[in-house]
Design an enzyme around this catalytic site. Structure first.
Site, PDB file in Angstrom:
ATOM      1  N   ASN A 195      12.808   6.256   7.808  1.00 39.73           N
ATOM      2  CA  ASN A 195      12.844   4.995   8.566  1.00 39.73           C
ATOM      3  C   ASN A 195      14.030   4.107   8.537  1.00 39.73           C
ATOM      4  OD1 ASN A 195      12.388   3.103   6.457  1.00 39.73           O
ATOM      5  ND2 ASN A 195      10.633   4.450   6.044  1.00 39.73           N
ATOM      6  N   PHE A 240       3.759  -5.691   1.826  1.00 37.82           N
ATOM      7  CA  PHE A 240       4.563  -5.903   2.690  1.00 37.82           C
ATOM      8  C   PHE A 240       4.002  -5.482   4.171  1.00 37.82           C
ATOM      9  CE2 PHE A 240       8.324  -8.346   1.942  1.00 37.82           C
ATOM     10  CZ  PHE A 240       8.329  -8.256   0.551  1.00 37.82           C
ATOM     11  N   ASP A 277       4.772   7.219   6.160  1.00 33.95           N
ATOM     12  CA  ASP A 277       3.373   7.306   6.218  1.00 33.95           C
ATOM     13  C   ASP A 277       2.976   8.817   6.231  1.00 33.95           C
ATOM     14  OD1 ASP A 277       2.638   4.688   5.924  1.00 33.95           O
ATOM     15  OD2 ASP A 277       3.240   4.334   7.994  1.00 33.95           O
TER      16      ASP A 277
HETATM   17  O1  C5P Z   1      -0.208   0.188   6.004  1.00 37.15           O
HETATM   18  P1  C5P Z   1       1.099  -0.254   6.157  1.00 37.15           P
HETATM   19  O2  C5P Z   1       2.048   0.970   5.692  1.00 37.15           O
HETATM   20  O3  C5P Z   1       1.723  -1.026   6.948  1.00 37.15           O
HETATM   21  O4  C5P Z   1       1.156  -1.198   4.635  1.00 37.15           O
HETATM   22  C1  C5P Z   1       2.477  -1.540   4.325  1.00 37.15           C
HETATM   23  C2  C5P Z   1       2.316  -1.935   2.628  1.00 37.15           C
HETATM   24  O5  C5P Z   1       1.697  -0.691   2.059  1.00 37.15           O
HETATM   25  C3  C5P Z   1       3.750  -2.086   2.088  1.00 37.15           C
HETATM   26  O6  C5P Z   1       3.553  -2.689   0.953  1.00 37.15           O
HETATM   27  C4  C5P Z   1       4.055  -0.753   1.730  1.00 37.15           C
HETATM   28  O7  C5P Z   1       5.007  -0.608   0.734  1.00 37.15           O
HETATM   29  C5  C5P Z   1       2.812  -0.010   1.284  1.00 37.15           C
HETATM   30  N1  C5P Z   1       2.724   1.262   1.615  1.00 37.15           N
HETATM   31  C6  C5P Z   1       2.345   2.246   0.586  1.00 37.15           C
HETATM   32  N2  C5P Z   1       2.181   3.530   0.705  1.00 37.15           N
HETATM   33  C7  C5P Z   1       2.401   4.071   1.933  1.00 37.15           C
HETATM   34  C8  C5P Z   1       2.807   3.150   3.140  1.00 37.15           C
HETATM   35  C9  C5P Z   1       2.916   1.877   2.793  1.00 37.15           C
HETATM   36  O8  C5P Z   1       2.035   1.774  -0.612  1.00 37.15           O
HETATM   37  N3  C5P Z   1       2.098   5.243   2.217  1.00 37.15           N
END
Ligand code: C5P
Length: 397
Positions: A209, A324, A278
């Site tokens: 990203n 975040f 993700d």
């Molecule tokens: O659900 P979302 O990806 O928007 O959530 C964002 C938060 O979750 C951020 O703090 C990001 O660092 C964390 N995150 C995570 N593991 C992932 C995706 C996001 O810890 N696979």
């Protein structure tokens, strides 16, 4: 004060002068500009070239130099200082300062400076205990100079007693406090993730990203400056990592997950600023996938672990979690949903347009529903505001 604080460091003729070399490095690593003034006696103990190399600036030596480099005569030196620190301060220098003498460059700058002045005496125990020295020191502290009291220990002259230069930890911390920097996170073990993750699908290609890593690095830098013991786990990004207690570079979400799982139990809080991908390619080819002449290819993606959610489920009681949320629509509502789903203490929501910029417009939401909408600001400023909340919630401040 400008963004880069300027420390003028006076080095006098005490045997501890060599310790100031390390101080220069420490201050520069904290992001300060350091300009060194050496007295004639200091130059007999240590060469100006060492200070010049470590500070990255010419060393100021004389009140009336033959060839005067620009901006280094005494008045500009005094104006340059956000803090004047005399480390080590000899009995001779303290006596001259107490008498208001200005017979060399350092004493002249000390008279002309308007910024806070700090001095760290270092001398033989009998000199330190001499009533004349005590009187001079008392006079300077009464006039508002901050003293970093010497310690008791083995002295360079072979005796044991007080007069040994204070530890560089203390001196550095006092200089930063004089700059108006807080050390309210002192000793707090803090885990921060930063940067993006890169998920390979063959040895030369990956999906990722646009995160620059600026926010996470700003958090790590501000937390370290405020005294936290920062463990930084960072994926690739566009800005360098600051100097922290421990730095673990990673590439993929799986590696970041492993590192967070390993490090979290030793920390009081996790700030998950990394832009974790993700999804990752389900299969990684061992050789470069050849381009076909025509036709499409399909890449199957699998879900990456949600690192903060898994950390939340496994955390020791009392471990603070800050996430975040980058959103394109319904910023606050979506971020609040994530805070609840992942059982976080705080979530920092920001619109997608701030992804790789210098500034960020954020909304900080806490688990009680408290919502603060902040104006756009530089990422280092937001870092300090987030850390103010972390300091309160962990009981550090
Ligand atoms: O659900 P979302 O990806 O928007 O959530 C964002 C938060 O979750 C951020 O703090 C990001 O660092 C964390 N995150 C995570 N593991 C992932 C995706 C996001 O810890 N696979």
């Amino acid at each position: 004060m400008t963004e880069t604080p300027s420390i003028v460091l006076g080095v006098t003729g005490s045997i501890a002068a060599y310790k100031s070399l390390e101080l220069v490095g420490r201050l520069r690593r904290k992001g300060c500009k350091v300009t060194v003034i050496m007295t004639a006696n200091a130059c007999k103990l240590i060469g100006p070239a060492s200070f010049e190399a470590l500070s990255g600036n010419p060393v100021a030596l004389e009140l009336f130099p033959d060839s005067k480099p620009q901006n280094i005569e005494h008045i500009s030196l005094a104006q340059l200082a956000d803090v004047l620190a005399i480390v080590p301060a000899s009995a001779n220098f303290i006596a001259k300062a107490a008498a208001g003498l200005a017979d060399d460059l350092l004493t002249t700058v000390a008279l002309a400076v308007k910024a806070p002045v700090l001095f760290a005496p270092a001398m033989n125990v009998d000199m330190w205990e001499n009533p004349v020295v005590r009187r001079n020191v008392k006079q300077m502290t009464a006039l508002g100079w901050k003293m970093v009291e010497p310690e008791t220990g083995r002295l360079a002259c072979g005796t044991t007693g007080s007069g040994r230069l204070a530890s560089l930890d203390r001196i550095e911390s006092e200089i930063l406090v004089s700059l108006g920097w807080r050390d309210d996170l002192k000793g707090l073990p803090l885990l921060i993730t930063a940067g993006r993750t890169e998920e390979p699908w063959d040895p030369v290609r990956y999906i990722s990203n646009r995160s620059s890593g600026r926010m996470g690095m700003a958090l790590a830098s501000a937390a370290a400056r405020r005294g936290a013991k920062v463990t930084l786990i960072s994926g690739p990004g566009d800005v360098p990592a600051p100097e922290v207690f421990k730095h673990i570079p990673v590439l993929t979400a799986a590696q970041m997950h492993q590192a967070v799982q390993r490090e979290l139990p030793r920390n009081k809080a996790l700030i998950m600023a990394a832009a974790v991908a993700d999804y990752a390619p389900k299969n990684i080819a061992s050789g470069k996938i050849k381009k076909k002449n025509d036709g499409d290819i399909t890449l199957t993606l699998k879900r990456n672990p949600d690192i903060i959610q898994l950390a939340s489920a496994k955390r020791k009681p009392g471990t603070l979690l800050v996430g975040f949320a980058l959103e394109t629509d319904n910023l606050v509502a979506n971020a609040r949903e994530k805070l609840i789903a992942k059982d976080l203490d705080l979530i920092v929501a920001n619109p997608a347009k701030t992804l790789s910029g210098e500034n960020i417009q954020a909304v900080i939401i806490d688990k009680r529903g408290g919502t603060i909408k902040l104006p756009a600001m530089p990422k280092p400023k937001l870092a300090d505001l987030i850390l103010d909340r972390v300091a309160k919630l962990t009981g550090a401040a």
